[in-house]
Design an enzyme around this catalytic site. Structure first.
Site, short mmCIF file in Angstrom:
data_model
loop_
_atom_site.label_atom_id
_atom_site.label_comp_id
_atom_site.label_asym_id
_atom_site.label_seq_id
_atom_site.Cartn_x
_atom_site.Cartn_y
_atom_site.Cartn_z
N ARG A 86 -14.92 31.56 0.26
CA ARG A 86 -14.31 32.06 -0.39
C ARG A 86 -13.79 31.65 -1.39
O ARG A 86 -14.24 32.75 -2.65
CB ARG A 86 -13.93 33.04 0.80
CG ARG A 86 -12.83 34.11 0.16
CD ARG A 86 -13.52 35.78 1.13
NE ARG A 86 -12.76 35.12 2.27
CZ ARG A 86 -11.67 34.97 2.49
NH1 ARG A 86 -10.69 35.02 1.08
NH2 ARG A 86 -11.03 34.78 3.24
N TYR A 111 -19.71 49.62 -20.53
CA TYR A 111 -20.51 49.86 -19.66
C TYR A 111 -20.32 51.07 -18.22
O TYR A 111 -19.60 51.03 -18.23
CB TYR A 111 -20.68 48.52 -18.84
CG TYR A 111 -21.69 48.46 -17.71
CD1 TYR A 111 -22.91 47.80 -18.18
CD2 TYR A 111 -20.74 48.10 -16.40
CE1 TYR A 111 -23.54 47.73 -16.90
CE2 TYR A 111 -22.30 48.13 -15.30
CZ TYR A 111 -23.24 47.54 -15.90
OH TYR A 111 -24.48 47.43 -14.72
N ASP A 122 -15.42 42.86 -22.75
CA ASP A 122 -16.42 42.32 -22.38
C ASP A 122 -17.17 41.16 -23.55
O ASP A 122 -17.91 42.13 -24.42
CB ASP A 122 -17.01 44.16 -21.52
CG ASP A 122 -18.21 42.91 -20.77
OD1 ASP A 122 -19.06 42.22 -21.21
OD2 ASP A 122 -18.71 43.97 -20.22
N LYS A 125 -26.55 38.31 -17.13
CA LYS A 125 -27.32 38.88 -18.32
C LYS A 125 -27.91 37.79 -19.15
O LYS A 125 -28.46 36.42 -18.54
CB LYS A 125 -26.73 39.26 -18.98
CG LYS A 125 -26.02 40.77 -18.60
CD LYS A 125 -27.69 42.01 -17.96
CE LYS A 125 -26.71 42.77 -16.58
NZ LYS A 125 -25.83 43.27 -17.46
#
Ligand SMILES: *Cc1c(COP(=O)(O)O)cnc(C)c1O
Length: 395
Positions: A60, A113, A185, A210
């Site tokens: 993790r 976004y 971003d 993406k």
């Protein structure tokens, strides 16, 4: 703009970050599925757990495959450090929640976004973080809001889906005067076209889902910047648990080896397609930073090496009905809520970037009903133009 490093980006994509965990002569990074890492020597275990010695304790927190992915992005962005999360939203929310506290103030834009916009409008206010969302291209207003004092300036350029361009260097300079942290971003531009850290930003982040992965088969997010900031974000992310899966990290890594090849083709095709559409009688308007008609073209020319693979356009008949008729006619395009893939992907904001908004909200944001986002794939440009040509023919 040129890359300062003498090793070119295509070579960087293939080789950078890869060497650390190659084993037994394997030429590819292993997918380490192990949840935990064993130590026969308790002192060594302790040293790794305390961060005094390199190594892994529990997946993790850190994982070899995930680490190699982070290294590749870090080197491409020219950053000191990087950390990742299970999705783009995982890294965006981890970054914001790691850096902000009650009473803090964020200056951002209306065109972030959709998911990011929900954090700004719904979640941060619940924690008493004030958020001011400015008109994306009104740099004077953004500077004025920054000057009032803020802790984080959050930018995105080009934006989704209308490809608005923000002057990152100008706004980063304004943010510096009030000691705010600048986050960009960089998903649409990719590190191939734009490096926000070189323009003065403190952090650059990606939905790796993406362009970085590029094959629409793995979700992921990554943020790069100075080690002190990344450590803070990593600490929050290891506790919130939105960890990137090693299998996804492997797929993203493999995809990234062709990032420069893909983005170069996508830059070239998108520009040609934008020019073709701009001249087409059935098209009302084309949004693409590479067009001289685009309001942000001059800024884009200064801060980007290519204008990216995403464009959007408005049909002359400005109705959702026109979109409903047009989209099914395209042969070489997925009609899906994704972008940056090897296949061309198209969709209207109502079902993709702005699915969270009502029709009225979209109209208020200046998103026309007949807008179509077109994410150029790596198909041959002539085939994509021919496909658009037949689809736009009156039936
Ligand atoms: C898709 C996207 C995100 C969110 O990424 P996920 O991987 O879907 O969580 C964030 N920013 C931009 C610009 C995006 O296109």
């Amino acid at each position: 703009m040129t890359v300062q490093n003498s090793i070119q980006q295509g070579t960087q994509c293939v080789w950078y970050g890869e060497e650390k965990y190659l084993m037994q002569g394997a030429t590819q990074t292993p997918v380490v599925h192990s949840v935990a890492y064993g130590y026969d020597n308790v002192d060594e275990w302790m040293a790794v757990a305390l961060g005094q010695q390199e190594g892994h304790i529990y997946s993790r927190n850190t994982n070899p495959t995930v680490h190699v992915f982070e290294e590749k992005v870090r080197l491409l962005e020219g950053a000191e450090a990087a950390t990742s999360a299970s999705t783009g939203m995982g890294i965006i929310s981890s970054t914001l929640f790691a850096l902000l506290s009650p009473g803090a103030r964020v200056v951002s834009i209306k065109d972030t976004y959709g998911g990011t916009n929900v954090i700004f409008s719904e979640f941060l206010p619940r924690f008493n973080v004030r958020v001011t969302l400015c008109d994306t291209t009104d740099h004077d207003q953004i500077e004025a809001e920054i000057a009032k004092g803020c802790d984080v300036v959050y930018l995105e350029s080009p934006t989704n889906p209308t490809t608005k361009v923000m002057d990152i260097a100008r706004l980063a300079a304004a943010a510096k005067t009030v000691r705010a942290t600048v986050i960009v971003d960089n998903t649409f531009a990719t590190p191939i076209n734009q490096n926000p850290l070189r323009l003065g930003a403190d952090l650059t982040l990606h939905s790796a889902t993406k362009f970085l992965g590029g094959h629409a088969d793995a979700l992921g997010g990554v943020v790069c910047g100075r080690k002190a900031l990344i450590d803070q974000i990593y600490h929050y992310r290891e506790i919130n648990g939105a960890t990137l899966h090693p299998m996804a990290a492997y797929l993203l890594l493999r995809g990234m080896k062709t990032l420069e090849l893909r983005v170069r083709r996508q830059n070239e095709s998108a520009l040609q397609i934008a020019r073709y559409l701009e001249a087409h009688l059935a098209i009302e308007h084309v949004f693409y930073p590479g067009l001289t008609s685009h309001g942000g073209h001059e800024i884009a020319k200064r801060q980007m090496r290519g204008f990216g693979g995403v464009l959007s356009f408005m049909l002359k008949e400005n109705s959702f009905d026109a979109v409903r008729r047009f989209l099914p006619k395209l042969r070489f395009a997925h009609r899906a809520a994704n972008l940056g893939a090897v296949e061309t992907v198209v969709g209207p904001p109502a079902t993709t970037s702005h699915v969270e908004c009502s029709a009225a909200e979209r109209a208020a944001m200046g998103i026309p009903e007949s807008l179509i986002r077109y994410s150029t794939g790596i198909e041959n440009t002539a085939d994509l133009i021919a496909d658009l040509d037949q689809a736009l023919r009156p039936s």
